[in-house]
Design a protein around this motif. Structure first.
Motif, short mmCIF file in Angstrom:
data_model
loop_
_atom_site.label_atom_id
_atom_site.label_comp_id
_atom_site.label_asym_id
_atom_site.label_seq_id
_atom_site.Cartn_x
_atom_site.Cartn_y
_atom_site.Cartn_z
N VAL A 149 54.23 51.92 1.78
CA VAL A 149 54.43 50.67 2.08
C VAL A 149 53.77 50.07 0.65
CG1 VAL A 149 53.36 48.80 2.73
CG2 VAL A 149 54.32 50.01 4.15
N LEU A 150 52.68 51.23 0.06
CA LEU A 150 51.72 50.60 -0.77
C LEU A 150 52.36 51.15 -1.87
CD1 LEU A 150 48.55 52.45 0.27
CD2 LEU A 150 48.86 49.57 0.11
N LYS A 151 53.11 51.92 -2.40
CA LYS A 151 54.41 51.99 -3.55
C LYS A 151 55.21 51.19 -3.36
CE LYS A 151 53.90 55.56 -6.91
NZ LYS A 151 52.93 55.76 -7.42
N SER A 152 55.94 50.81 -3.10
CA SER A 152 56.91 49.64 -2.60
C SER A 152 56.57 48.56 -1.78
CB SER A 152 57.97 50.43 -1.49
OG SER A 152 57.22 50.69 -0.34
N SER A 153 55.00 47.90 -2.70
CA SER A 153 54.56 46.77 -1.97
C SER A 153 55.54 45.66 -2.38
CB SER A 153 53.20 46.66 -2.32
OG SER A 153 53.12 46.45 -2.93
N SER A 154 55.89 44.87 -3.93
CA SER A 154 56.62 44.62 -4.09
C SER A 154 58.00 44.52 -4.03
CB SER A 154 56.14 44.80 -5.98
OG SER A 154 56.93 45.88 -5.90
N TRP A 155 58.87 45.76 -3.78
CA TRP A 155 60.15 45.29 -3.00
C TRP A 155 59.58 45.03 -2.22
CZ3 TRP A 155 62.45 48.14 0.86
CH2 TRP A 155 64.00 48.53 0.62
N LEU A 156 59.52 45.67 -1.02
CA LEU A 156 59.18 44.88 0.29
C LEU A 156 58.60 43.74 0.22
CD1 LEU A 156 56.78 48.02 2.55
CD2 LEU A 156 59.81 46.86 2.29
N GLU A 157 57.82 43.02 -0.72
CA GLU A 157 57.76 41.41 -0.53
C GLU A 157 58.99 40.50 -0.51
OE1 GLU A 157 54.56 38.97 -3.41
OE2 GLU A 157 55.45 39.85 -4.40
N LYS A 158 59.56 40.95 -1.41
CA LYS A 158 60.75 40.45 -2.40
C LYS A 158 62.21 40.89 -1.09
CE LYS A 158 60.54 41.58 -7.09
NZ LYS A 158 60.55 42.72 -7.69
N LYS A 159 62.06 41.58 -0.26
CA LYS A 159 63.31 42.25 0.39
C LYS A 159 62.82 41.66 2.26
CE LYS A 159 66.26 44.08 -1.81
NZ LYS A 159 67.11 43.03 -2.40
N ILE A 160 61.80 41.36 2.82
CA ILE A 160 61.41 40.83 3.62
C ILE A 160 61.23 39.82 4.09
CG2 ILE A 160 60.06 41.42 6.31
CD1 ILE A 160 60.08 44.57 5.49
N GLY A 161 60.40 39.31 3.62
CA GLY A 161 59.98 38.05 2.85
C GLY A 161 58.68 37.56 4.13
N HIS A 162 58.14 36.54 3.70
CA HIS A 162 56.90 35.65 4.61
C HIS A 162 57.31 36.13 6.11
CE1 HIS A 162 52.59 34.54 5.69
NE2 HIS A 162 53.51 32.98 5.86
N ALA A 163 58.74 35.08 6.69
CA ALA A 163 59.12 35.32 7.66
C ALA A 163 59.13 36.09 8.63
CB ALA A 163 60.06 34.71 7.79
N GLY A 164 59.61 37.46 7.87
CA GLY A 164 59.73 38.94 8.15
C GLY A 164 58.29 39.54 8.46
N PHE A 165 57.58 39.27 8.28
CA PHE A 165 56.35 40.00 8.36
C PHE A 165 55.53 39.63 9.61
CE2 PHE A 165 56.64 41.53 3.71
CZ PHE A 165 55.94 42.68 4.06
N ASN A 166 55.88 38.58 9.35
CA ASN A 166 55.20 37.77 10.39
C ASN A 166 55.62 38.23 12.24
OD1 ASN A 166 53.05 36.10 9.22
ND2 ASN A 166 54.51 34.24 9.03
N VAL A 167 57.27 37.87 11.49
CA VAL A 167 57.71 39.27 12.85
C VAL A 167 57.55 39.68 13.93
CG1 VAL A 167 60.34 39.52 13.99
CG2 VAL A 167 59.45 37.45 13.07
N ILE A 168 57.39 41.57 12.44
CA ILE A 168 56.85 42.15 12.66
C ILE A 168 55.32 42.47 13.32
CG2 ILE A 168 56.50 44.64 11.55
CD1 ILE A 168 58.94 43.80 9.57
N ARG A 169 55.18 41.97 12.48
CA ARG A 169 53.58 41.53 12.95
C ARG A 169 53.02 41.11 14.25
NH1 ARG A 169 48.37 40.00 9.25
NH2 ARG A 169 47.44 39.70 11.04
N LYS A 170 53.91 40.04 15.33
CA LYS A 170 53.95 39.81 16.32
C LYS A 170 54.08 40.96 17.04
CE LYS A 170 53.86 34.54 14.91
NZ LYS A 170 51.71 34.47 14.78
N VAL A 171 55.37 41.33 17.07
CA VAL A 171 55.99 42.67 17.68
C VAL A 171 55.19 43.93 18.37
CG1 VAL A 171 57.44 44.70 18.04
CG2 VAL A 171 58.36 41.94 16.88
N PHE A 172 54.34 43.97 16.52
CA PHE A 172 53.61 45.29 17.37
C PHE A 172 51.88 44.71 17.29
CE2 PHE A 172 56.16 47.27 13.93
CZ PHE A 172 55.80 48.79 14.53
N GLY A 173 51.59 42.91 16.95
CA GLY A 173 50.44 42.79 18.11
C GLY A 173 50.50 43.02 19.47
N ILE A 174 52.10 42.21 20.29
CA ILE A 174 52.17 42.36 21.77
C ILE A 174 51.85 44.24 22.31
CG2 ILE A 174 53.98 42.27 23.62
CD1 ILE A 174 54.76 39.91 22.03
N ILE A 175 52.73 44.78 21.56
CA ILE A 175 52.23 46.77 21.46
C ILE A 175 51.51 47.29 21.23
CG2 ILE A 175 53.54 48.72 20.91
CD1 ILE A 175 55.40 47.88 19.66
#
Length: 190
Positions: A149-175
């Motif tokens: 993730v650290l190595k590819s942070s700029s690529w991830l920023e472009k591909k997943i976007g802000h909304a995608g990170f919010n969804v991932i964060r909420k799913v792992f929050g419930i877990i």
């Protein structure tokens, strides 16, 4: 000292949720913009060393303070619960200064972002519940993910976007909430 897939998976998911490296990408991107470079390898190695040292010496430190592992597991479960609540509700209960410190990749990223208080508390809690070998494998898996993730942070920023990170964060929050309740129940029985 037997590798067990379900324990490795549980430990890996717990640490992944607590470390929340995907949710930290905005902070990492901000640090990269301020300092110019993120030293992914150094940050990952330092975080790994901190986690492994605390995994092995954390209970001894607790012993010096007169705190039993069961009590610490309950405290860790409560902290994990709060972190899960932050992730699910999008609120900030724990405030930190890591966004303001950009002089080095090691200090703000390795500690406190990756191997911070939540991770350390989780490691002690996990030690009360899971086999040491499985925890070490879970740490290694997370370190590999952190490095990627650290190595590819700029690529991830472009591909997943802000909304995608919010969804991932909420799913792992419930877990994380569910796992923290399990650790709390087991800590009471300890």
């Amino acid at each position: 000292m037997q590798l067990e897939f379900t324990q490795i998976l549980s430990v890996s998911l717990i640490l992944f949720s607590v470390i929340d490296i995907l949710g930290s990408i905005p902070i990492i991107i901000n640090l990269r913009k301020k300092s110019g470079t993120i030293y992914s390898g150094k940050a990952t190695i330092v975080a790994g060393v901190i986690m492994i040292i605390f995994l092995f010496l954390g209970d001894k430190i607790l012993g010096l303070l007169g705190i039993d592992v069961g009590s610490f597991a309950i405290a860790g479960a409560l902290i994990m619960f709060m972190i899960g609540m932050e992730m699910v509700l999008g609120i900030e209960l724990f405030r930190s200064d890591e966004e303001e410190t950009s002089s080095s990749s090691i200090v703000p990223i390795a500690f406190p972002l990756i191997a911070g208080p939540g991770t350390m508390t989780s490691l002690i809690s996990l030690r009360a519940e899971y086999e040491l070998t499985n925890i070490l494998v879970g740490i290694l898996i997370n370190l590999l993910l952190i490095y990627a993730v650290l190595k590819s942070s700029s690529w991830l920023e472009k591909k997943i976007g802000h909304a995608g990170f919010n969804v991932i964060r909420k799913v792992f929050g419930i877990i994380l909430l569910a796992i923290s309740i399990k650790l709390f129940k087991n800590g009471i029985a300890f």
